[in-house]
Each structure stands twice: as structure tokens, then as C-alpha cells.
Motif scaffolding. Structure first.
Motif: not given
Length: 152
Positions: A100-123
Motif C-alpha cells: 500500500g506504499g512505495t519502496d523508494l530506492t536510490l542508487t548513487f554512483g560516482a565515477e572519476v573521469i580520466k583519473p590521475s594517479l593522485l585522484s586514484k590514491v585519493g579515492m
């Protein structure tokens, strides 16, 4: 390198009411305490191509991100995208009727575009902490969406 998280909130309201809340971009700053302000960049009803700037405070910093609707299937699902700081963000809301209600599902994704070495280490170092903070904020958003939909 992608980080994804999925959360589900049961809402004691029909999917149409939940849809009315999640598709009300101009009203979202009034519904979600995490949003400071909304600036609409497109006109007309919610749909593919709807664009806006959303300002939030995260980790004590105020940030404004341009967002847009990339897919919509009312009142079943919608996908919102954003590009910020070298990352591609995707938020997918799925609504399914249950008890009688709603299941609200949220799928959140974050993708680094062209990750540098520094951003890979940071992630690698901060990805889990960042996702934990993000999950907390998203969980609060879902609870506030539910409260608003249940009050309609």
C-alpha cells in the motif's frame, strides 16, 4: 574507478505522491534540509533535459552543482546526472509499489573521469569516508522525501 551505493526507504504513500515530491525540483530546497538553494536553468515540467543548479553544504563547504534529468519513466524511475570536479555522478530513483506504499530506492554512483594517479590514491584513501558521508546525506534525503510524500 567507480563508487556506488544503494539505499531503500519505504514510504507510506502511493508512487504518484512520491513521484510528485522527487520531480518537484523548484520545491526541493523546501523539502530537503541538505539543499540550500535551487536555481532552475530550464523551463517547463520535469522531464528529460530538465536542468538546474543545486547548492548544498557538505562537510562544512558550500558547493553548487549543475544537474540534469537524463532519463524519466514516471512514476517508476528517473535518473539525474551531474559533472563536478572531474567526476560523473549518477542518481537513479526507482519507485515500486509495496504494502500500500512505495519502496523508494536510490542508487548513487560516482565515477572519476580520466583519473590521475593522485585522484586514484585519493579515492582509495578517502573514497570509503566520502561514500559514508554521502550515504548519510542520501539517507536523510530519502527520509525527508518520505515525510513530504506522506504529508500530501
Amino acid at each position: 574507478m567507480e563508487h556506488t551505493t544503494t539505499l531503500t526507504q519505504h514510504v507510506n504513500a502511493h508512487p504518484e505522491k512520491v513521484w510528485a515530491v522527487i520531480s518537484d525540483i523548484p520545491g526541493s530546497a523546501g523539502t530537503l534540509s541538505g539543499i540550500n538553494s535551487i536555481q532552475m536553468l530550464s523551463e517547463g515540467p520535469y522531464g528529460e533535459g530538465t536542468r538546474w543548479k543545486e547548492t548544498r553544504t557538505m562537510m562544512g563547504r558550500q558547493e553548487t552543482v549543475e544537474m540534469w534529468v537524463s532519463e524519466t519513466d514516471p512514476p517508476r524511475s528517473t535518473t539525474v546526472k551531474a559533472l563536478q570536479g572531474g567526476a560523473d555522478y549518477t542518481s537513479r530513483f526507482t519507485l515500486s509499489e509495496r504494502d500500500g506504499g512505495t519502496d523508494l530506492t536510490l542508487t548513487f554512483g560516482a565515477e572519476v573521469i580520466k583519473p590521475s594517479l593522485l585522484s586514484k590514491v585519493g579515492m582509495a584513501l578517502f573514497g570509503k569516508i566520502g561514500m559514508s558521508i554521502t550515504r548519510k546525506a542520501l539517507s536523510k534525503d530519502l527520509a525527508e522525501i518520505a515525510a513530504k510524500a506522506e504529508s500530501l
